[in-house]
Each structure stands twice: as structure tokens, then as C-alpha cells.
Design a protein around this motif. Structure first.
Motif, mmCIF file in Angstrom:
data_model
loop_
_atom_site.group_PDB
_atom_site.id
_atom_site.type_symbol
_atom_site.label_atom_id
_atom_site.label_comp_id
_atom_site.label_asym_id
_atom_site.label_seq_id
_atom_site.Cartn_x
_atom_site.Cartn_y
_atom_site.Cartn_z
ATOM 1 N N TRP A 110 68.433 -21.183 -50.521
ATOM 2 C CA TRP A 110 67.659 -21.784 -49.436
ATOM 3 C C TRP A 110 67.161 -20.747 -48.432
ATOM 4 O O TRP A 110 66.146 -20.960 -47.769
ATOM 5 C CB TRP A 110 68.507 -22.834 -48.708
ATOM 6 N N GLY A 111 67.867 -19.634 -48.311
ATOM 7 C CA GLY A 111 67.485 -18.637 -47.319
ATOM 8 C C GLY A 111 66.620 -17.518 -47.868
ATOM 9 O O GLY A 111 65.754 -17.000 -47.165
ATOM 10 N N VAL A 112 66.861 -17.125 -49.129
ATOM 11 C CA VAL A 112 66.064 -16.077 -49.762
ATOM 12 C C VAL A 112 65.011 -16.708 -50.667
ATOM 13 O O VAL A 112 63.820 -16.490 -50.506
ATOM 14 C CB VAL A 112 66.955 -15.092 -50.549
ATOM 15 N N GLY A 113 65.458 -17.496 -51.619
ATOM 16 C CA GLY A 113 64.552 -18.332 -52.393
ATOM 17 C C GLY A 113 63.871 -17.683 -53.573
ATOM 18 O O GLY A 113 63.785 -18.271 -54.643
ATOM 19 N N ASP A 114 63.389 -16.468 -53.433
ATOM 20 C CA ASP A 114 62.611 -15.813 -54.478
ATOM 21 C C ASP A 114 63.539 -14.973 -55.364
ATOM 22 O O ASP A 114 64.153 -14.010 -54.889
ATOM 23 C CB ASP A 114 61.546 -14.915 -53.835
ATOM 24 N N PRO A 115 63.648 -15.295 -56.667
ATOM 25 C CA PRO A 115 64.531 -14.517 -57.548
ATOM 26 C C PRO A 115 64.180 -13.039 -57.601
ATOM 27 O O PRO A 115 65.071 -12.197 -57.771
ATOM 28 C CB PRO A 115 64.337 -15.192 -58.914
ATOM 29 N N GLU A 116 62.910 -12.698 -57.444
ATOM 30 C CA GLU A 116 62.537 -11.278 -57.459
ATOM 31 C C GLU A 116 63.068 -10.565 -56.220
ATOM 32 O O GLU A 116 63.551 -9.429 -56.302
ATOM 33 C CB GLU A 116 61.013 -11.135 -57.554
#
Length: 463
Positions: free
Chosen positions: A309-315
Motif C-alpha cells: 500500500w505504501g510502495v506499490g510498484d514491484p519495480e
């Protein structure tokens, strides 16, 4: 509300539950309370060497019944989190009551004679107490032979401590346990040549690591540690939560922060953290949200779902990893007491037995495993088979050491959680503490006066 904001909105509720169980969650309850983590005799399970497994499907015969569940986040999320229960209870159909467990929406439902059988109390128990809508579960637990040992002692004790009459009753069942730990960025550690966090770190060791990585590199200011936006909210109180103390007297409302050694101990720790040059950004904008996703922070103390929820982007998260929560030297394995929002049976439900079977099904390993897969932290965190499936269907968690968040055992909460603690805003006062020259005694004196005023105002409004 999108999912990231939804979880950020839930976090203060969980923090309040752990520290005080008031505000967003009401607390407390009437005859002498049992020792923390114990059940009243009527709710105890038969004595055996191993916990029995509760089987909600064993009692599912009979006429079809519709169980209405009050849930605030729409049909899609409801389907994802509850519909699977119908496969465990063939005679039960679940129906969504799309509303919030706040005072006015509940009053509107009552006026329309809409009676949800189960209420998702993510705004806390206060409105349900006010409307007398809570059915304590102890008699149903005994009747249906549900084994409370499938839940951790700390989680059960936290729920019992929410009984405002002090009787230590089970006021609902937990929907999840979101443990705290560390997410860290390996790129930042590599840039500064610092070893990655280990399995058994103390807060003192974290401070030393944070010092090494709070500096400028290639024109970019890095910070070694983040604990909530601006180091001044939310997760900043995690070390205090580990000490599991009330900040006020649960019966009288007396503010006890200047008499509780744990508070001074915590503030001494935070003073040392705040003394690290550059650890608190001077930019007010930088203090409004988490900086960790910008990849200029080495470590963040936060809850397990934060990566999603806080970072979100797998990359962005590719080089981020998990480590266990730091500990105090004299409590080398303690996490904050386990807290959760609750599923509550409505006192006015005409289907209490069937509703309790739904709760049993919700807590079954089968259903908890499915929730764990989609990244819902399971309350059955003492079941390694369930925990091992956490985030299995969520790309950002793939390959991450999520089990690190479950390495620490939650401490037992006070036997009765004070409903007045919500008026002692330590988290919200830490920015002022970090920027001032006040010593700990002076800070506590000012905060105590502010807290006492808030409590007096609250009492005058409630009559």
C-alpha cells in the motif's frame, strides 16, 4: 477510498487499539477481569495437549439462512474477503450491508429496521457501545466449542481488554494481525557499505546504523531511518507500544505519563534518534508522507502490508527486503501487543448461532489461507502454514522475507486498556519534541497539561 489510503486510514486505528483502545476503538468492561490472556470459565476449551481445530462446517445442517454483514468498502472487496465462507457453510448465504459502523449510519440503519447480523467495526467499538449493539461472544464460544487457542494469547487479551465494563469478555473476533517490522532498501545499504539488518537487532543497534546512512551522497540527502511521515506520527510510537503500558488510569482518567518509567525510557530513545543530524527533514512537505518509496531512506519501521500500500510498484520494491522488528535489550523478543479491528455480532441479530458459525468459518485455516494469499495479514499468526502463504498472489511480495515480520511474539496488553489514552497524543507531539530543546521532564509536563485539558473537555461533553 482507494486501497492504499484505506490501509493508511486503518493504521491509526490499530495504533490506538494497541496503545489505548479508545478513539477509533472503544475499550474496557464489569466483574473482576481475568488475568490477561485468559478466558472466563464458561468460554474455556477442554483441556488437551493440543488445541482442537474448530470445524464450522460440522453444524451447517438445517434451513438456509441469510447472514447480513455490515462492511464499508463495497461489493468487490466484500466478495474477495467474505464470499468464500459460503463454500464452508452450505446452508448460509452472505449479504452485504454497504455501510459504516459509525454512529449516524448505524442509527439510519436502525431507523430503517435493517439489522446486520455481523458488523465490521473498523471505526472501533464506541458507537456500538453507545447503541448497545454488541453481543459478547463467550457463551457462543462455549456452545460451539470454538478453541480460542487458535488465536495468540496477546490478541485474545487485547480483545478482552476492550470490554468497557471490565469483565474481560470477548467483544468480537479479530479480522487480522498486521505485525510490525522493518522494510529496508538494499541499494541504500550498499551505497554506504553497511551490512543489512540482522534477525536480532536492538533499537540501539538501529540507531547506530541510521547514523551511518543519514548523510549526502551524489548530491542526494539520505536518511537512515523512517518511523512514520516526518519521524513524527504513526509508527514513531512502536517502541513505546512494545512496552505495553497505559498512559492514563483506565478508571479515573489520571494522566500517568510522568509516573510511568516506560514513557521516559521511550522518550530517551527517541531523543537519541532525533539527535542524528538530518534524520528529520526540514522540509514541511517532506513530512506529509512517507519518503521510503523515493528510495532515499535506508529503513522504515512499519507494518507488513506497507510494501503493497505504501510502495506499490514491484519495480521500485525490487531491492527492498524485510527484517524483524528491533527490540529493547530487556525484552529481547517482544512486539507490540497484538491488536485488530473486530467482527462483532449484533445484539439484535435474529441469527446469532449462524452468525457465530460464519465467524468460525472466517477464522478457519482454509479461509485464512485464502486471505493470506491476497495479502491480508491473518489473525492466525501462530499458524505457520497460514502465515507462510502471505502475499503469495501479490507480485510485490514475491520472494520477500515476509516471515521476518512474525519473528517477534506480541506482548500481553494491560489487563484493562484505558479509554483515556487517546487524549495523550504522544505521536502527534513528537515533531515538537524533536524540534525543541525541552528535556524529557519538561516535555512530559507540557503534554500532561494538554492531555488533562482534553480529558476534561471530553468528560464535560459526555455529561
Amino acid at each position: 477510498m482507494n486501497k492504499r489510503k484505506r490501509f493508511q486510514a486503518m493504521l491509526p486505528v490499530l495504533l490506538i487499539l494497541l496503545l489505548a483502545a479508545a478513539g477509533c476503538s472503544s475499550s474496557g468492561s464489569g466483574s473482576p477481569p481475568p488475568a490477561a490472556g485468559t478466558a472466563p470459565a464458561a468460554a474455556e476449551s477442554p483441556a488437551t495437549d493440543e488445541p482442537e481445530t474448530s470445524h464450522p462446517a460440522e453444524e451447517t445442517g438445517g434451513e438456509p439462512v441469510t447472514i447480513k454483514i455490515l462492511y464499508p468498502w463495497g461489493e468487490g472487496a466484500f466478495e474477495e474477503r467474505y464470499r468464500g465462507i459460503e463454500s464452508l457453510l452450505p446452508n448460509v448465504k452472505l449479504e452485504l450491508v454497504d455501510s459504516r459502523a459509525e454512529l449516524e449510519p448505524l442509527q439510519e440503519l436502525n431507523a430503517q429496521q435493517i439489522v446486520p447480523d455481523i458488523i465490521f467495526a473498523n471505526w472501533g467499538l464506541a458507537p456500538l457501545y453507545e447503541l448497545d449493539m454488541i453481543e459478547p461472544l463467550d457463551a457462543l464460544i462455549a456452545k460451539h466449542r470454538f478453541d480460542l487457542r487458535t488465536l495468540d494469547d496477546s490478541l485474545v487479551a487485547s480483545i478482552r481488554a476492550m470490554d468497557k465494563e471490565g469483565q474481560g469478555r470477548m467483544m468480537g473476533i479479530p479480522i487480522q494481525y498486521s505485525p510490525y517490522g522493518i522494510w529496508y532498501n538494499k541499494e541504500v545499504f550498499d551505497k554506504f557499505g553497511v551490512e543489512y539488518p540482522g534477525e536480532r537487532m536492538t533499537w540501539d543497534e538501529v540507531i547506530e546504523m541510521a547514523k551511518q546512512m543519514t548523510a549526502e551522497r551524489d548530491g542526494i540527502p539520505y536518511r537512515g531511518l523512517e518511523m512514520g511521515p516526518g519521524m513524527a506520527s504513526g509508527e514513531v510510537t512502536v517502541p513505546l507500544q512494545q512496552l505495553a503500558v497505559n498512559l492514563t488510569d483506565p478508571d479515573t482518567g489520571e494522566v500517568r505519563i510522568d509516573k510511568e518509567p516506560a514513557v521516559a525510557k521511550y522518550l530517551d530513545l527517541m531523543k537519541r534518534i532525533y539527535s542524528i543530524p538530518g534524520i528529520v527533514s526540514p522540509d514541511p512537505e517532506a513530512r506529509t508522507d512517507y519518503e521510503f518509496p523515493k528510495k532515499n531512506v535506508a529503513m522504515i519501521v512499519t507494518w507488513i502490508e506497507y510494501l503493497r500500500w505504501g510502495v506499490g510498484d514491484p519495480e521500485v520494491a525490487a531491492n527492498m527486503e524485510a527484517a524483524p522488528l528491533p527490540v529493547w535489550p530487556d525484552a529481547p523478543d517482544a512486539a507490540p501487543p497484538a491488536g485488530s479491528n473486530l467482527l462483532v455480532i449484533n445484539k439484535y441479530s435474529p441469527h446469532k448461532d449462524e452468525a457465530f458459525r460464519v465467524l468460525m468459518a472466517y477464522l478457519s485455516p482454509e479461509h485464512q489461507t485464502e486471505l493470506a494469499k491476497i495479502g491480508d495479514a491473518p489473525p492466525l499468526f501462530n499458524n505457520p502454514d497460514v502465515v507462510s502463504r502471505f502475499g503469495e498472489s501479490v507480485e510485490i511480495f514475491n520472494g520477500k522475507n515476509v516471515s521476518a515480520f512474525y519473528k517477534r511474539k506480541p506482548a500481553l496488553p494491560p489487563a484493562k486498556i484505558s479509554p483515556w489514552d487517546k487524549y495523550v497524543d504522544i505521536g502527534g507531539s513528537m515533531l515538537k519534541f524533536s524540534q525543541s530543546n525541552m528535556d524529557i521532564a519538561e516535555f512530559l509536563r507540557v503534554l500532561k497539561e494538554e492531555s488533562e485539558m482534553k480529558i476534561r473537555e471530553a468528560r464535560s461533553k459526555s455529561g
